[in-house]
Structure formats: C-alpha cells, structure tokens
Design a protein around this motif. Structure first.
Motif, PDB file in Angstrom:
ATOM      1  N   GLY A 114      70.285  33.284  15.913  1.00 14.32           N
ATOM      2  CA  GLY A 114      69.084  32.448  15.850  1.00 14.32           C
ATOM      3  C   GLY A 114      68.130  32.649  17.017  1.00 14.32           C
ATOM      4  O   GLY A 114      66.939  32.905  16.815  1.00 14.32           O
ATOM      5  N   PRO A 115      68.592  32.548  18.300  1.00 18.93           N
ATOM      6  CA  PRO A 115      67.668  32.738  19.426  1.00 18.93           C
ATOM      7  C   PRO A 115      67.007  34.118  19.432  1.00 18.93           C
ATOM      8  O   PRO A 115      65.822  34.240  19.736  1.00 18.93           O
ATOM      9  CB  PRO A 115      68.570  32.547  20.652  1.00 18.93           C
ATOM     10  N   ALA A 116      67.762  35.181  19.080  1.00 19.02           N
ATOM     11  CA  ALA A 116      67.195  36.531  19.080  1.00 19.02           C
ATOM     12  C   ALA A 116      66.111  36.665  18.015  1.00 19.02           C
ATOM     13  O   ALA A 116      65.032  37.226  18.258  1.00 19.02           O
ATOM     14  CB  ALA A 116      68.300  37.567  18.834  1.00 19.02           C
ATOM     15  N   LEU A 166      68.987  31.518   8.157  1.00 19.21           N
ATOM     16  CA  LEU A 166      70.214  31.312   8.929  1.00 19.21           C
ATOM     17  C   LEU A 166      70.415  29.828   9.222  1.00 19.21           C
ATOM     18  O   LEU A 166      71.505  29.281   9.023  1.00 19.21           O
ATOM     19  CB  LEU A 166      70.135  32.112  10.240  1.00 19.21           C
ATOM     20  N   ASN A 167      69.368  29.160   9.699  1.00 20.63           N
ATOM     21  CA  ASN A 167      69.490  27.741  10.032  1.00 20.63           C
ATOM     22  C   ASN A 167      69.700  26.885   8.787  1.00 20.63           C
ATOM     23  O   ASN A 167      70.350  25.836   8.848  1.00 20.63           O
ATOM     24  CB  ASN A 167      68.249  27.273  10.800  1.00 20.63           C
ATOM     25  N   ASN A 207      72.704  24.554   8.378  1.00 21.37           N
ATOM     26  CA  ASN A 207      72.253  23.153   8.288  1.00 21.37           C
ATOM     27  C   ASN A 207      71.985  22.561   9.672  1.00 21.37           C
ATOM     28  O   ASN A 207      72.410  21.453   9.996  1.00 21.37           O
ATOM     29  CB  ASN A 207      73.298  22.308   7.548  1.00 21.37           C
ATOM     30  N   VAL A 208      71.240  23.322  10.510  1.00 18.72           N
ATOM     31  CA  VAL A 208      70.944  22.913  11.886  1.00 18.72           C
ATOM     32  C   VAL A 208      69.488  22.455  11.962  1.00 18.72           C
ATOM     33  O   VAL A 208      68.565  23.271  11.910  1.00 18.72           O
ATOM     34  CB  VAL A 208      71.197  24.079  12.872  1.00 18.72           C
ATOM     35  N   ASP A 268      77.494  30.629  -3.125  1.00 24.02           N
ATOM     36  CA  ASP A 268      76.679  31.817  -2.847  1.00 24.02           C
ATOM     37  C   ASP A 268      75.973  31.614  -1.511  1.00 24.02           C
ATOM     38  O   ASP A 268      74.907  31.009  -1.428  1.00 24.02           O
ATOM     39  CB  ASP A 268      75.652  32.030  -3.974  1.00 24.02           C
ATOM     40  N   LYS A 269      76.580  32.110  -0.420  1.00 26.70           N
ATOM     41  CA  LYS A 269      76.053  31.894   0.931  1.00 26.70           C
ATOM     42  C   LYS A 269      74.700  32.554   1.145  1.00 26.70           C
ATOM     43  O   LYS A 269      73.939  32.163   2.029  1.00 26.70           O
ATOM     44  CB  LYS A 269      77.049  32.441   1.967  1.00 26.70           C
ATOM     45  N   ASN A 270      74.362  33.568   0.346  1.00 27.71           N
ATOM     46  CA  ASN A 270      73.108  34.304   0.548  1.00 27.71           C
ATOM     47  C   ASN A 270      71.930  33.644  -0.155  1.00 27.71           C
ATOM     48  O   ASN A 270      70.793  34.069   0.007  1.00 27.71           O
ATOM     49  CB  ASN A 270      73.254  35.746   0.045  1.00 27.71           C
TER      50      ASN A 270
END
Length: 646
Positions: free
Chosen positions: A122-124, A151-152, A156-157, A509-511
C-alpha cells in the motif's frame, strides 16, 4: 518486553492511533524502541517512527525508514523490507526527490511480487501514484492509485482507503475533472470519519474545486478549515500548503498584501520540512505578486522558484525517471513471458487430460446404453418424486443465500476482532514487562507502560463494541421469519445486504472488485414488511448484480469499472428500491423468463434458477408489491422493487 510485533499489528496500530504527529506519539514510540530487545520489534517501531515523522520532520522520517530497511535486509525480514521501502518512497516523494521515490517504490513492489507479499505494498503504490501526479502523468498515477484502492478494498482498511481516494480526487482535480474529484474527496471524508480522523489535505482539494467553479466564499471556507485541521494535527506539510492556497485566494480577490503574507508563511513552512513542490509553488506565487510592487523581490523569488523547478524536473531527473520506468516495465514483461510459457504447459497437460476424459465418457456412454431399461424405471420414480425434489431445491436456494450472507458477516466482523486479539496480545506482553520494571523499581517506566496499557484497552473496548453491534444487527436480520410485518428502515437493510453480498462474493474471488454506490432518500419512511423476507429478496438481486459485473469484467478489459448501485425513493404512496449494475444486461429474448422457477442463465452448478422466482413471490404475493426489470443488452440491468407504504 514486547518480544515480537508482527507487521499486521503494526499496520493496525497505525490505523487505530491516528495520524496527528503529537509529542506524546513520538515519545511513546521512542520508549518502545528503547525497550525492544529483538530485531523484529525494533524494525517495526522504527517504521512507525518514520511514518509519524514524515508529517513534520522529513529528515527523521528518512533516518528511521532507512535504518529499518538496513536492519530488515540484514536479517532477511521481507515484510519489513517491503513496508520500509514504501514509507521511504512516500517521504522522498514529499521531499521532491522523484527518481529516488520511484526507485524505492518499484523496489518494494518487486520484493513483494517475488515473495507473494502484495498485501504489504500500500505505501509503495501510494508513493508511486503521487509521484506520477507531480510529473503530470495522470494515467499512470491513476493506474497505481487504483491498484492501491483495490488492495485496501480487499483488506477492508478505512485509513488506507481514505488516503487512496484523497489522492485519486487530487489527481482528477489536477486533470480538471471536477465532478470526479469531488466524488472521491467525499469518499475520503467518509473513510477517515470511520476511524475518527479529519485529513486537512482533502479540504485543499475541495477549496480548489470551489474556486474553479467560481464559488470564492466556499473556497476560502475550505482552505481555512484545512489550515485549522493541519494546525490541530501538527502536520507542517499541510500547514504550508494551506497558507499557499489562501494566498492564491487573496490574489484572485485583488488583495496582494494579504496574498504576500500567506505565501511567505507557506514558503517558510515548506522550506522548513524540505518540501520542494510547495516551496516552488510559493516562490512562483511571490514572484508574480511582487512583479508590479518590487521587481527586485520578484526576480529573487523567480530565481528561487527556478532552482526548485530544476531540482524537481531537471533533465537529469527526467532521464532518471524514464530509465527507472523502462527498467521496471522490461522486468515485468520478462516475468509475463515466463508466466505465459508456464500457462502453455498447463494447457498442454489439460488437453491430454481432456483426451483421457473423452475416453472415459465414451466408456460410461457404453455402460449407459446397456442400462437403458433400468434407467427408464428410475425415470418413473423421479417423476413420481418431482414435487418433493422441488421443495428440497427451494430449501437449497435458501441455504445458498444463507451461505453468501455468512461469508459477508465473517468478513465484516473480522477487522474488529483482529484489533481485539492483537491488542490483547500486546497488553499481555506489556504486563510482563511492567512486572520486570516494578521489580527493578523504575517507577517512570512503569507509568509509561501503564499509559500504553490504558490506550490499548480503549481500543479493545471500541472495537469490541463494534463487533457486538455487527453481531446484534445480523442476528436481528437472520432470525427465522415469524411472518409478522414490522416497520423497517429499508435504507439500512439495503446497505447491510449490499456490503454483505459484496464481501460474500469476495470471500470466494479475492481478485473481484466493484464500486458500491448508494443514493438513499434520507426522508424515506419506514415500511411495514417482513424484514427477513425482504432481506432475502435484496440479497438475491444484489448477488445477481455482482455476478453480472464479475462476468463482464472478465472480458471487458482494464477500462471497464464494475459498479453496483442502490437507490431508494417514494413514488405515489409506494417505496421504490432500485438495484442497478453495469454488467452485460439481459437479452430481450429471455427477459420475460427470468422470473420463472428453475430458469437460469448461469452455467450448470452455479445456480438453481429459484432466487428470482422466490423473490418475486415474496414481493408480489407476500407484500402486494411488484418487481420490474429495465435492461439494455451489453450495458446495464435495473431491478425495480415497489412496496406499498400502507
């Protein structure tokens, strides 16, 4: 002594603590660093210090980030390498060292990809996206920011989503796409609100939008609000930028003295933390303001602005950026070639397996022909038991819906439970350490640990209450239907099942990712319905919407943005709930059949064809309402549910 703080706990702690760079935060982390005895704990604490210092002391931010990276490389701590590289890239981007920021960001992505650590990037991704925005390469900026958002979304951030949507809105603002910019900044406010934080930079963008639309009063209001929040959070980078934006406002108002005053303060703050981009903006602005008033001063600031411009966008820097990008993209192509070669081998093996399967099917067919007479008898028995089978299928459909619901609930409750578990572990270790310090007689250290314990207990209590609220809400909506109607808030019901359906699908389905859009009527009256039954209707229709956009995403290409939207309103004494998706739509030839029992467009094994039939019966026969479909093939589908108010 905290012997081991995993990177997951580190990232969760950053979310829970908040982002204001207060003296207490720094002092607390410095104490933890002094107490840390193992390398992993030291590295994670140094990364947190780098994170906090970046808001007002970039030299310290770089020092701790580079120290954490060096130690991570020494002990081969890959998680630490990825996150440290990401935060170093963020700090370098803020300093205006663009080639170095991209280089460090690409390094983080490469380590993550080679070691299956994409969840730590995430930071990159944020640093690379912001760097491309500064370079005005907006398409690449949005590409990496969307990767960060996906990604987030998966993790769930809320904190990560807040920063991502802010950056996307800022990029759209730079592009002049004000509606998109406003949309994403409102999303950012919502996400930061979920963690009890206000981000000052959001109001800079909202002020820009208002100024470009000609609403000067609103622009100044937003700039001043951003300045107040930045001062309260002690974020010097945001303070300097807020001063510059207020100076721009006064310049447009024809008040050069006020503009010079605020531009000077903005330059001073930006130079104090080494932020080249805003220093260049402030110097350029001062040069323009002094042009008529004092040409000598105007020339001084013009030279200063050009110095910063050369450091940011000089020929050597641009060549370095281009070389880094080319090197990274060529490496990605090499990886892709290897992946395609591997997939071709898999296809060959699959073809051979398919031939074997065909031989097996031929053998089975031969056996079936011999058993034809027996099959006829079985068919008679099947027809005799058809009614029983239909009943079982209906129950199966209900259980399938329950499974989707359970997956969504599990995802929704996982985040607060992780907080509770992680901070409980940390407190256990802090208590052990407190016992050691009491035996040593170090009262000051005992007090410091007690403060940390109290803060952690507050977080445990907060997230425990959040988990409790989720469970109580879901129990309310998952009780066996009593058949009794009760006044129900359809806005809340629709929002719950939208999130649960989304997370239920993502559990398989994570994608998969989609934009969730709500247009709820804030004055919508409560409707007398059976909430469990209407919940099943919403879950069935929303699940179908997500399935439609998921299928389209597989063939539509990168430009396609899956979206599911829910709208509520009142019309002619009825409440109307619309569920819209931008999937492939429904062909005209089968539109009239989709409400029929056992009719489905899904592949065999993926649907029973009973979901919409049951939904139709619940709405029409059980509640006196109606369901109609508006669709256009290859573009969209809208399911419109109408329920009477009385």
């Amino acid at each position: 002594m905290i012997k081991k703080i995993t990177l997951t706990i580190l990232l969760l702690s950053l979310t829970a603590i908040g982002f204001g760079q207060t003296r207490h935060d720094i002092d607390s982390l410095q104490r933890q660093l002094r107490r840390a005895k193992d390398d992993t704990s030291k590295i994670n604490t140094e990364i947190r210090l780098s994170f906090y210092y970046r808001l007002g002391n970039t030299d310290s931010a770089l020092f701790y980030g580079q120290k954490a990276l060096k130690q991570s490389e020494k002990i081969k701590y890959l998680n630490g390498q990825v996150v440290a590289c990401g935060f170093i890239a963020v700090t370098l981007e803020q300093l205006g060292d663009l080639p170095e920021a991209l280089g460090m960001g690409f390094k983080a992505l490469q380590i993550a990809k080679e070691n299956n650590l994409e969840g730590k990037t995430g930071p990159a991704l944020n640093a690379i996206g912001e760097t491309y925005t500064i370079l005005k390469d907006y398409s690449k900026a949005l590409f990496y920011l969307r990767m960060e958002k996906n990604l987030n979304d998966r993790l769930n951030v809320d904190e990560g989503l807040g920063y991502t949507t802010y950056d996307m809105g800022s990029t759209y603002n730079e592009m002049g796409l004000l509606d998109s910019a406003y949309y994403y900044e409102q999303d950012a406010i919502k996400y930061f609100g979920n963690i009890g934080r206000k981000e000052p930079l959001i109001y800079k963008v909202l002020g820009d939008i208002a100024l470009k639309r000609g609403d000067k009063k609103e622009a100044l209001k937003q700039y001043q609000l951003g300045l107040q929040i930045a001062i309260a959070n002690n974020e010097r980078r945001a303070v300097g930028l807020a001063y510059i934006k207020i100076a721009v406002f006064y310049k447009t108002e024809g008040r050069p003295d006020s503009a010079i005053y605020y531009a000077g303060k903005g330059l001073k703050e930006s130079e104090a933390i080494g932020r080249k981009v805003t220093s260049m903006e402030a110097a350029n602005l001062l040069s323009e303001l002094f042009e008529q008033k004092d040409p000598k001063e105007a020339l001084k600031y013009l030279k200063l602005a050009n110095t910063y411009k050369e450091r940011l966008f000089g020929t050597n820097n641009i060549y370095s950026v281009q070389a880094l990008v080319k090197q990274y993209e060529e490496h990605q192509k090499e990886i892709e070639v290897n992946r395609v070669s591997y997939q071709n081998k898999l296809k060959l093996y699959a073809l051979l397996a398919g031939l074997g399967l065909l031989l097996l099917i031929a053998l089975i067919q031969y056996q079936n022909n011999r058993q034809k007479k027996k099959a006829n008898k079985v068919l008679e028995n099947t027809l005799a038991n058809l009614k029983s089978t239909q009943t079982q299928l209906i129950q199966s459909e209900k259980m399938a819906s329950l499974g989707e619901l359970a997956a969504g609930i599990a995802h929704e409750i996982q985040n607060p439970l992780n907080f509770v578990n992680n901070f409980s572990d940390v407190n256990t270790e802090l208590l052990d350490e407190m016992r050691e310090e009491i035996e040593k007689g170090d009262l000051e250290e005992v007090k410091a640990i007690a403060i940390d314990l109290k803060e952690n207990e507050k977080k445990i209590n907060m997230h425990g209450k959040r988990a409790d609220a989720i469970v109580k809400g879901m129990l309310q909506h998952s009780r066996t239907s009593s058949g009794q109607k009760e006044p129900t808030d359809l806005n809340a019901l629709a929002y719950e099942y939208l999130r649960l359906a989304y997370h239920g699908l993502r559990a398989k389905d994570k994608n998969f990712n989609a934009e969730l859009v709500t247009h709820f009527d804030s004055k919508l009256p409560k409707v007398n319905v059976i909430p469990q039954d209407i919940g099943r209707v919403l879950l069935n229709i929303i699940n179908n919407a997500f399935y439609a956009v998921q299928q389209k995403a597989k063939t539509a290409g990168d430009c396609y943005k899956p979206e599911v939207a829910i709208t509520t309103s009142t019309e002619n004494g009825n409440v109307v709930v619309q569920v819209r998706d931008n999937g492939n739509g429904i062909p005209e030839g089968i539109k009239d059949k989709i409400m029929q029992p056992f009719f489905t467009t899904k592949p065999s094994g993926e649907g029973t064809g009973l979901g919409l039939s049951l939904s139709y019966d619940i709405v029409v026969k059980g509640h006196g309402g109606n369901i109609i479909i508006d669709t256009k093939e290859a573009q969209y589908s809208v399911f419109i549910i109408t329920l009477p108010l009385s």
